[in-house]
Design a protein around this motif. Structure first.
Motif, PDB file in Angstrom:
ATOM      1  N   UNK A  22       0.802  -1.362  -0.019  1.00 16.39           N
ATOM      2  CA  UNK A  22      -0.114  -0.236  -0.024  1.00 16.39           C
ATOM      3  C   UNK A  22       0.787   1.358  -0.011  1.00 16.39           C
ATOM      4  N   UNK A  23       2.001   1.045   0.631  1.00 14.90           N
ATOM      5  CA  UNK A  23       2.937   2.315   0.805  1.00 14.90           C
ATOM      6  C   UNK A  23       3.473   2.585  -0.547  1.00 14.90           C
ATOM      7  N   UNK A  24       3.992   1.554  -1.358  1.00 16.18           N
ATOM      8  CA  UNK A  24       4.602   1.582  -2.397  1.00 16.18           C
ATOM      9  C   UNK A  24       3.622   2.225  -3.468  1.00 16.18           C
ATOM     10  N   UNK A  25       2.294   1.985  -3.428  1.00 15.75           N
ATOM     11  CA  UNK A  25       1.384   2.456  -4.364  1.00 15.75           C
ATOM     12  C   UNK A  25       1.101   3.945  -4.174  1.00 15.75           C
ATOM     13  N   UNK A  26       1.140   4.148  -2.805  1.00 23.28           N
ATOM     14  CA  UNK A  26       1.303   5.716  -2.439  1.00 23.28           C
ATOM     15  C   UNK A  26       2.372   6.483  -3.069  1.00 23.28           C
ATOM     16  N   UNK A  27       3.513   5.701  -3.025  1.00 19.19           N
ATOM     17  CA  UNK A  27       4.817   6.643  -3.565  1.00 19.19           C
ATOM     18  C   UNK A  27       4.610   6.606  -5.193  1.00 19.19           C
ATOM     19  N   UNK A  28       4.075   5.589  -5.714  1.00 18.28           N
ATOM     20  CA  UNK A  28       3.840   5.651  -7.104  1.00 18.28           C
ATOM     21  C   UNK A  28       3.200   6.754  -7.584  1.00 18.28           C
ATOM     22  N   UNK A  29       1.898   6.776  -6.691  1.00 17.51           N
ATOM     23  CA  UNK A  29       0.982   7.801  -7.066  1.00 17.51           C
ATOM     24  C   UNK A  29       1.647   9.187  -6.739  1.00 17.51           C
ATOM     25  N   UNK A  30       2.286   9.244  -5.798  1.00 19.44           N
ATOM     26  CA  UNK A  30       2.784  10.796  -5.400  1.00 19.44           C
ATOM     27  C   UNK A  30       3.847  11.124  -6.745  1.00 19.44           C
ATOM     28  N   UNK A  31       4.528  10.330  -7.272  1.00 17.89           N
ATOM     29  CA  UNK A  31       5.476  10.612  -8.246  1.00 17.89           C
ATOM     30  C   UNK A  31       4.726  10.825  -9.458  1.00 17.89           C
ATOM     31  N   UNK A  32       3.584  10.149  -9.638  1.00 16.93           N
ATOM     32  CA  UNK A  32       2.901  10.632 -11.129  1.00 16.93           C
ATOM     33  C   UNK A  32       2.132  11.861 -10.960  1.00 16.93           C
ATOM     34  N   UNK A  33       1.713  12.069  -9.694  1.00 15.14           N
ATOM     35  CA  UNK A  33       1.398  13.583  -9.652  1.00 15.14           C
ATOM     36  C   UNK A  33       2.183  14.722  -9.808  1.00 15.14           C
ATOM     37  N   UNK A  34       3.498  14.457  -9.624  1.00 14.17           N
ATOM     38  CA  UNK A  34       4.439  15.456  -9.945  1.00 14.17           C
ATOM     39  C   UNK A  34       4.711  15.391 -11.165  1.00 14.17           C
ATOM     40  N   UNK A  35       4.741  14.052 -12.007  1.00 16.74           N
ATOM     41  CA  UNK A  35       4.993  13.974 -13.279  1.00 16.74           C
ATOM     42  C   UNK A  35       3.989  14.872 -14.182  1.00 16.74           C
ATOM     43  N   UNK A  36       2.684  14.585 -13.828  1.00 20.66           N
ATOM     44  CA  UNK A  36       1.544  15.144 -14.668  1.00 20.66           C
ATOM     45  C   UNK A  36       1.707  16.747 -14.391  1.00 20.66           C
ATOM     46  N   UNK A  37       1.984  17.257 -13.171  1.00 20.44           N
ATOM     47  CA  UNK A  37       2.183  18.745 -13.266  1.00 20.44           C
ATOM     48  C   UNK A  37       3.251  19.265 -14.096  1.00 20.44           C
ATOM     49  N   UNK A  38       4.308  18.232 -14.406  1.00 20.76           N
ATOM     50  CA  UNK A  38       5.386  18.806 -15.258  1.00 20.76           C
ATOM     51  C   UNK A  38       4.834  18.711 -16.639  1.00 20.76           C
ATOM     52  N   UNK A  39       4.221  17.608 -16.948  1.00 20.93           N
ATOM     53  CA  UNK A  39       3.645  17.400 -18.325  1.00 20.93           C
ATOM     54  C   UNK A  39       2.886  18.613 -18.858  1.00 20.93           C
ATOM     55  N   UNK A  40       2.346  19.451 -18.394  1.00 23.49           N
ATOM     56  CA  UNK A  40       1.530  20.610 -18.628  1.00 23.49           C
ATOM     57  C   UNK A  40       2.468  21.455 -19.397  1.00 23.49           C
ATOM     58  N   UNK A  41       3.881  21.392 -19.354  1.00 21.87           N
ATOM     59  CA  UNK A  41       4.779  22.110 -20.133  1.00 21.87           C
ATOM     60  C   UNK A  41       4.667  21.570 -21.722  1.00 21.87           C
ATOM     61  N   UNK A  42       4.094  20.367 -22.083  1.00 19.50           N
ATOM     62  CA  UNK A  42       4.329  19.882 -23.293  1.00 19.50           C
ATOM     63  C   UNK A  42       3.544  20.533 -24.245  1.00 19.50           C
ATOM     64  N   UNK A  43       3.913  20.933 -25.472  1.00 18.48           N
ATOM     65  CA  UNK A  43       3.078  21.561 -26.506  1.00 18.48           C
ATOM     66  C   UNK A  43       3.371  20.701 -27.936  1.00 18.48           C
TER      67      UNK A  43
END
Length: 220
Positions: free
Chosen positions: A68-89
């Motif tokens: 469960x903690x590993x899933x939380x870590x992976x989800x946290x990473x993905x949220x950060x990644x998705x925020x960074x993806x807002x720069x894609x054009x």
């Protein structure tokens, strides 16, 4: 006869590897593990959870977290990644890719995304390429990620193509191995020595040389 071309996303259609690296590095640092760009090469082409497991093994912390903690870590990473993806054009599409996709569409040849990324639909929308693909394989549809062949076989099945009628395009070792395991022709993009060692049939330094006549020459 060429019936379908299956594309990896990151490193073939565009480059979001830097955003992955930034998000993984931040997460790793928070759990007191240091990773660098060289280590990050080991994460290319593999799933989110497998990437996390590799980082934990690297830091000798693979037994320190519950599932469960590993899933939380992976989800946290993905949220950060998705925020960074807002720069894609749309300007981030690799050279020659949009033109190739238009050639495929005009010729009635299916274009499929076979990527380990669950964010592929969002990235394609940002690149304004969604309408040029006939199918996007959801990694959750398959039992095993790359280097297993599942994602490429699923992509071919979705558009009614046999392995013999498909070409896969990849930039990562795991991806090339997956294409060859699926009994498809594999086109590598990037490091020739590395990708040929993984079984690529041909390797191009960049996507600029990709074209429909070139791909047809490989399968005829």
């Amino acid at each position: 006869m060429l019936k379908a071309v299956l594309f990896d996303l990151d490193g073939v259609i565009t480059d979001t590897a830097e955003y992955h690296y930034m998000a993984w590095k931040q997460l790793a640092s928070e759990i007191h593990i240091e990773i660098d760009r060289e280590f990050n090469e080991m994460l290319k082409g593999v799933s989110r959870m497998e990437s996390l497991e590799r980082i934990l093994r690297h830091g000798q912390r693979e037994r320190d977290f519950t599932p469960e903690e590993k899933q939380e870590l992976a989800t946290k990473k993905n949220k950060q990644y998705v925020q960074l993806l807002e720069q894609v054009t749309p300007s981030d599409v690799y050279p020659g890719i949009r033109e190739l996709l238009l050639e495929l569409k005009t010729s009635g040849i299916h274009a499929v995304i076979a990527s380990a990324s669950k964010n592929a639909p969002q990235i394609l929308r940002s690149l304004q390429l969604t309408d040029l693909f006939d199918y996007i394989v959801d990694p959750d549809e398959v039992a095993q990620g790359k280097p297993a062949p599942d994602i490429f076989l699923r992509g071919a099945e979705a558009v009614g193509a046999t392995a013999e009628e498909c070409i896969g395009i990849e930039d990562a070792q795991a991806g090339i191995e997956a294409i060859k395991s699926a009994q498809m022709i594999a086109v590598g993009i990037g490091d020739e020595a590395l990708l040929m060692a993984s079984g690529a049939d041909v390797v191009l330094p960049t996507t600029e040389k990709l074209s429909l006549p070139f791909l047809k020459s490989l399968i005829c």
